[in-house]
Design an enzyme around this catalytic site. Structure first.
Site, PDB file in Angstrom:
ATOM      1  N   ASP A   1     -26.967 -26.748  37.466  1.00  0.00           N
ATOM      2  CA  ASP A   1     -25.953 -27.796  37.609  1.00  0.00           C
ATOM      3  C   ASP A   1     -25.914 -28.757  36.428  1.00  0.00           C
ATOM      4  O   ASP A   1     -25.592 -29.942  36.573  1.00  0.00           O
ATOM      5  CB  ASP A   1     -26.161 -28.598  38.910  1.00  0.00           C
ATOM      6  CG  ASP A   1     -26.124 -27.708  40.135  1.00  0.00           C
ATOM      7  OD1 ASP A   1     -25.370 -26.721  40.101  1.00  0.00           O
ATOM      8  OD2 ASP A   1     -26.847 -27.996  41.097  1.00  0.00           O
TER       9      ASP A   1
ATOM     10  N   LYS B   1     -22.744 -26.357  32.887  1.00  0.00           N
ATOM     11  CA  LYS B   1     -22.459 -25.125  32.127  1.00  0.00           C
ATOM     12  C   LYS B   1     -20.972 -24.781  32.202  1.00  0.00           C
ATOM     13  O   LYS B   1     -20.363 -24.366  31.215  1.00  0.00           O
ATOM     14  CB  LYS B   1     -23.295 -23.951  32.685  1.00  0.00           C
ATOM     15  CG  LYS B   1     -24.799 -24.186  32.587  1.00  0.00           C
ATOM     16  CD  LYS B   1     -25.584 -23.100  33.279  1.00  0.00           C
ATOM     17  CE  LYS B   1     -25.481 -23.098  34.789  1.00  0.00           C
ATOM     18  NZ  LYS B   1     -26.103 -24.254  35.464  1.00  0.00           N
TER      19      LYS B   1
ATOM     20  N   GLY C   1     -22.451 -22.579  41.304  1.00  0.00           N
ATOM     21  CA  GLY C   1     -21.191 -23.301  41.506  1.00  0.00           C
ATOM     22  C   GLY C   1     -20.883 -24.013  40.206  1.00  0.00           C
ATOM     23  O   GLY C   1     -21.606 -24.928  39.812  1.00  0.00           O
ATOM     24  N   HIS C   2     -19.873 -23.540  39.502  1.00  0.00           N
ATOM     25  CA  HIS C   2     -19.544 -24.100  38.182  1.00  0.00           C
ATOM     26  C   HIS C   2     -18.230 -24.866  38.274  1.00  0.00           C
ATOM     27  O   HIS C   2     -17.190 -24.284  38.584  1.00  0.00           O
ATOM     28  CB  HIS C   2     -19.461 -22.974  37.139  1.00  0.00           C
ATOM     29  CG  HIS C   2     -20.783 -22.304  36.916  1.00  0.00           C
ATOM     30  ND1 HIS C   2     -20.987 -21.301  36.007  1.00  0.00           N
ATOM     31  CD2 HIS C   2     -22.000 -22.510  37.492  1.00  0.00           C
ATOM     32  CE1 HIS C   2     -22.257 -20.924  36.033  1.00  0.00           C
ATOM     33  NE2 HIS C   2     -22.888 -21.638  36.936  1.00  0.00           N
TER      34      HIS C   2
ATOM     35  N   GLN D   1     -27.571 -20.936  37.075  1.00  0.00           N
ATOM     36  CA  GLN D   1     -28.859 -21.581  37.368  1.00  0.00           C
ATOM     37  C   GLN D   1     -29.442 -22.232  36.101  1.00  0.00           C
ATOM     38  O   GLN D   1     -28.684 -22.551  35.198  1.00  0.00           O
ATOM     39  CB  GLN D   1     -29.859 -20.582  37.990  1.00  0.00           C
ATOM     40  CG  GLN D   1     -29.499 -20.130  39.396  1.00  0.00           C
ATOM     41  CD  GLN D   1     -28.476 -19.029  39.478  1.00  0.00           C
ATOM     42  OE1 GLN D   1     -28.620 -18.015  38.817  1.00  0.00           O
ATOM     43  NE2 GLN D   1     -27.448 -19.210  40.263  1.00  0.00           N
TER      44      GLN D   1
HETATM   45  P1  GDP Z   1     -22.952 -26.068  36.410  1.00  0.00           P
HETATM   46  O1  GDP Z   1     -23.431 -25.357  37.625  1.00  0.00           O
HETATM   47  O2  GDP Z   1     -23.987 -26.137  35.335  1.00  0.00           O
HETATM   48  O3  GDP Z   1     -21.640 -25.559  35.889  1.00  0.00           O
HETATM   49  O4  GDP Z   1     -22.705 -27.588  36.845  1.00  0.00           O
HETATM   50  P2  GDP Z   1     -21.964 -28.101  38.201  1.00  0.00           P
HETATM   51  O5  GDP Z   1     -20.522 -27.884  38.049  1.00  0.00           O
HETATM   52  O6  GDP Z   1     -22.643 -27.546  39.398  1.00  0.00           O
HETATM   53  O7  GDP Z   1     -22.346 -29.644  38.169  1.00  0.00           O
HETATM   54  C1  GDP Z   1     -22.055 -30.429  37.063  1.00  0.00           C
HETATM   55  C2  GDP Z   1     -21.151 -31.581  37.524  1.00  0.00           C
HETATM   56  O8  GDP Z   1     -21.066 -32.517  36.485  1.00  0.00           O
HETATM   57  C3  GDP Z   1     -19.730 -31.164  37.820  1.00  0.00           C
HETATM   58  O9  GDP Z   1     -19.248 -31.943  38.876  1.00  0.00           O
HETATM   59  C4  GDP Z   1     -18.984 -31.492  36.520  1.00  0.00           C
HETATM   60  O10 GDP Z   1     -17.611 -31.750  36.735  1.00  0.00           O
HETATM   61  C5  GDP Z   1     -19.709 -32.733  36.109  1.00  0.00           C
HETATM   62  N1  GDP Z   1     -19.780 -33.037  34.678  1.00  0.00           N
HETATM   63  C6  GDP Z   1     -20.033 -32.200  33.632  1.00  0.00           C
HETATM   64  N2  GDP Z   1     -20.183 -32.904  32.496  1.00  0.00           N
HETATM   65  C7  GDP Z   1     -20.027 -34.210  32.844  1.00  0.00           C
HETATM   66  C8  GDP Z   1     -20.111 -35.443  32.111  1.00  0.00           C
HETATM   67  O11 GDP Z   1     -20.387 -35.489  30.916  1.00  0.00           O
HETATM   68  N3  GDP Z   1     -19.913 -36.588  32.814  1.00  0.00           N
HETATM   69  C9  GDP Z   1     -19.636 -36.592  34.148  1.00  0.00           C
HETATM   70  N4  GDP Z   1     -19.464 -37.751  34.738  1.00  0.00           N
HETATM   71  N5  GDP Z   1     -19.567 -35.454  34.856  1.00  0.00           N
HETATM   72  C10 GDP Z   1     -19.774 -34.294  34.209  1.00  0.00           C
HETATM   73  P1  IMO Z   2     -25.648 -23.218  38.988  1.00  0.00           P
HETATM   74  O1  IMO Z   2     -25.238 -21.961  38.253  1.00  0.00           O
HETATM   75  C1  IMO Z   2     -28.727 -25.386  41.181  1.00  0.00           C
HETATM   76  C2  IMO Z   2     -31.490 -23.014  43.604  1.00  0.00           C
HETATM   77  C3  IMO Z   2     -31.394 -23.205  45.105  1.00  0.00           C
HETATM   78  C4  IMO Z   2     -32.841 -22.996  45.503  1.00  0.00           C
HETATM   79  C5  IMO Z   2     -33.271 -21.880  44.550  1.00  0.00           C
HETATM   80  C6  IMO Z   2     -33.219 -20.499  45.169  1.00  0.00           C
HETATM   81  O2  IMO Z   2     -24.545 -23.888  39.709  1.00  0.00           O
HETATM   82  O3  IMO Z   2     -26.423 -24.110  38.085  1.00  0.00           O
HETATM   83  P2  IMO Z   2     -31.213 -18.866  45.718  1.00  0.00           P
HETATM   84  O4  IMO Z   2     -30.036 -19.019  46.626  1.00  0.00           O
HETATM   85  O5  IMO Z   2     -30.860 -18.606  44.292  1.00  0.00           O
HETATM   86  O6  IMO Z   2     -32.204 -17.863  46.237  1.00  0.00           O
HETATM   87  O7  IMO Z   2     -31.962 -20.284  45.785  1.00  0.00           O
HETATM   88  O8  IMO Z   2     -32.391 -21.928  43.447  1.00  0.00           O
HETATM   89  N1  IMO Z   2     -30.228 -22.645  42.933  1.00  0.00           N
HETATM   90  C7  IMO Z   2     -29.494 -23.494  42.209  1.00  0.00           C
HETATM   91  N2  IMO Z   2     -29.654 -24.812  41.976  1.00  0.00           N
HETATM   92  N3  IMO Z   2     -27.713 -24.712  40.604  1.00  0.00           N
HETATM   93  C8  IMO Z   2     -27.554 -23.392  40.797  1.00  0.00           C
HETATM   94  O9  IMO Z   2     -26.620 -22.668  40.158  1.00  0.00           O
HETATM   95  C9  IMO Z   2     -28.447 -22.725  41.671  1.00  0.00           C
HETATM   96  N4  IMO Z   2     -28.564 -21.457  42.115  1.00  0.00           N
HETATM   97  C10 IMO Z   2     -29.658 -21.422  42.869  1.00  0.00           C
HETATM   98  O10 IMO Z   2     -30.930 -24.499  45.429  1.00  0.00           O
HETATM   99  O11 IMO Z   2     -33.591 -24.139  45.173  1.00  0.00           O
HETATM  100 MG    MG Z   3     -23.646 -25.705  39.678  1.00  0.00          MG
END
Ligand code: GDP
Ligand code: IMO
Ligand code: MG
Length: 427
Positions: free
Chosen positions: A13, A16, A40-41, A223
């Site tokens: 999270d 990416k 979840g991206h 991840q």
């Molecule tokens: P990912 O799994 O690595 O793609 O990240 P996620 O989407 O799960 O979580 C990142 C969160 O941060 C999302 O809600 C993005 O919209 C948000 N985000 C990314 N870069 C920034 C930033 O520079 N500032 C803020 N406020 N939000 C950001």
């Molecule tokens: P993105 O791509 C954050 C975590 C789960 C749990 C562990 C194992 O959005 O960064 P799993 O379902 O993979 O067997 O769970 O890994 N986990 C993540 N945490 N971002 C993710 O993906 C994750 N994918 C799995 O919360 O701790």
């Molecule tokens: Mg994510």
């Protein structure tokens, strides 16, 4: 043109999706290489706000070919739902291909993920319950069903029959559940196969052709490094490799083709699920970060645990990935804080530890040793040039560069595509 790997550098999270969407504007191919719909991206761009679980974040750039690589565990129902949602929102998915070698998440994987988590009780991993662990376990045990299997119905039925017999023994004899019906699972997955047939390909050939034509290819990590089953906080990890090495394995791109490895770090740390997290803030500051940043899981909605930037973990992440540069995301979230802390070492059993330990028992005992950095206490989301950032924000970034020993290429100051500062070129 090169291959750029975009790698989650912490516990996932990191942002990416945002960085891939940004760089995809110049790219030709974007490949997801690991994980499944545990990911979840989030992407926010002129087309709207999207939460992607399987489809690569390059899908919004019209000339990009998107590939779900062999290393991804694909839940076909989730993929079809995601394609339909994107199409309803006028995003073209005709350039989306799924490797015929990608293992599929089957209904018993999802059931077993939940049952195994429940059976762990207080020792639960906190998985996303999407069937990820059981699917990769079956891949290693050579009990997987792959996307390509759906294209030969007769052979698929024979293989499913054999595997489902074994899974039903576990479901009925160990967990006391009713068996899954071979006919129902077979019919359902044949339907998925018919629907996805135009997308299922031998994707290494697409990649080879693109690379031979000097196209720009992005490897989209899922991840983060600290969730890697070898190097992460095992057993509180996921089950496929989020590392750049996993990028080669999960796509079929040779390591010698990879030119840039971009480590994506949040300006602080978060973690969803269980497992040690030395810099976790269980106080008002942690709550403030969670609410200000809306740190709730994109996939499960669970509150994310929040804490200070951990440079010990970051150095380790750099060691095992060899980043050529980093992106620091969510710097704007720290805007209001008077003082920031960076963990520069751990203290455990009275001794200073500079290395990220292999054992979660040791990691759980680690007390962070912090360095204080004064905050900037002014909004930065509108800034697009590094030298326009407040001095204290520049100092924070420079200190991260020193501690990780890696240049910062990008700084994100908001969730939208253009809320990004290029400090130095990624390429
Ligand atoms: P990912 O799994 O690595 O793609 O990240 P996620 O989407 O799960 O979580 C990142 C969160 O941060 C999302 O809600 C993005 O919209 C948000 N985000 C990314 N870069 C920034 C930033 O520079 N500032 C803020 N406020 N939000 C950001
Ligand atoms: P993105 O791509 C954050 C975590 C789960 C749990 C562990 C194992 O959005 O960064 P799993 O379902 O993979 O067997 O769970 O890994 N986990 C993540 N945490 N971002 C993710 O993906 C994750 N994918 C799995 O919360 O701790
Ligand atoms: Mg994510």
């Amino acid at each position: 043109m090169p291959v750029i790997a975009i790698i989650g550098a912490q516990w996932g999270d990191e942002g990416k999706g945002k960085v891939v969407d940004l760089l995809a504007q110049q790219a030709d191919v974007v490949v997801r290489f690991s994980g499944g719909d545990n990911a979840g991206h989030t992407v926010i761009n002129p087309a709207g706000e999207f939460k992607l679980h399987l489809v690569p974040s390059g899908i919004f750039s019209p000339r990009v070919t998107c590939i779900i690589g062999n290393g991804v565990a694909v839940n076909p129902a989730v993929l079809i739902g995601e394609i339909d949602t994107l199409n309803e929102r006028h995003v073209d998915t005709r350039r989306l291909f799924v490797s015929d070698r990608a293992n599929l998440i089957m209904p018993y994987h999802i059931l077993l993920d939940g049952l195994e988590e429940d059976a762990r009780g207080g020792k639960a991993i906190g998985t996303t319950r999407k069937g990820i662990g059981p699917a990769y376990a079956d891949k290693a045990a050579r009990l997987g069903i792959r996307a390509g299997d759906l294209l030969d119905k007769e052979a698929f039925l024979e293989r499913l029959h054999h595997i489902l017999d074994a899974k039903n023994k576990i479901l009925t004899k160990i967990y006391g559940l009713s068996p899954l019906s071979l006919d129902e699972v077979y019919q359902q997955y044949c339907q998925y196969g018919e629907r996805l047939a135009p997308n299922i390909r031998e994707t290494t050939a697409i990649l080879e052709e693109a690379l031979n034509k000097e196209k720009l290819v992005l490897l989209e990590g899922a991840q983060g490094a600290l969730l890697d089953p070898d190097f992460g906080t095992y057993p509180y990890t996921t089950s496929s490799s989020p590392l750049v090495a996993g990028g080669c394995l999960g796509s079929g791109v040779s390591p010698k083709r990879i030119n840039r490895i971009l480590g994506i770090f949040k300006a602080y740390c978060t973690r969803v699920g269980e497992g040690p997290f030395p810099t976790e803030l269980k106080d008002a500051t942690g709550n403030m970060i969670r609410e200000r940043a809306h740190e709730y899981g994109t996939t499960t909605g669970r509150p994310r645990r929040c804490g200070w930037f951990d440079a010990v973990a970051a150095r380790f992440s750099h060691r095992i990935n060899g980043y050529t540069g980093t992106a620091i995301t969510r710097l704007d979230i720290l805007d209001t804080l008077p003082t920031l802390k960076i963990c520069v070492a751990y203290k455990v059993d009275g001794k200073v530890l500079n290395d990220f330990p292999a054992s979660v028992t040791t990691l759980a005992k680690c007390q962070p040793i912090y360095e204080d950095i004064p905050g900037w206490q002014t909004p930065i989301s509108h800034i697009r040039q590094f030298n326009k950032l407040p001095l204290n924000a520049r100092n924070y970034i420079k200190r991260l560069e020193e501690l990780i020993s890696c240049p910062v290429n990008l700084i994100c100051v908001g969730a939208e595509r253009e809320q990004t500062i290029q400090k130095s070129p990624v390429l």
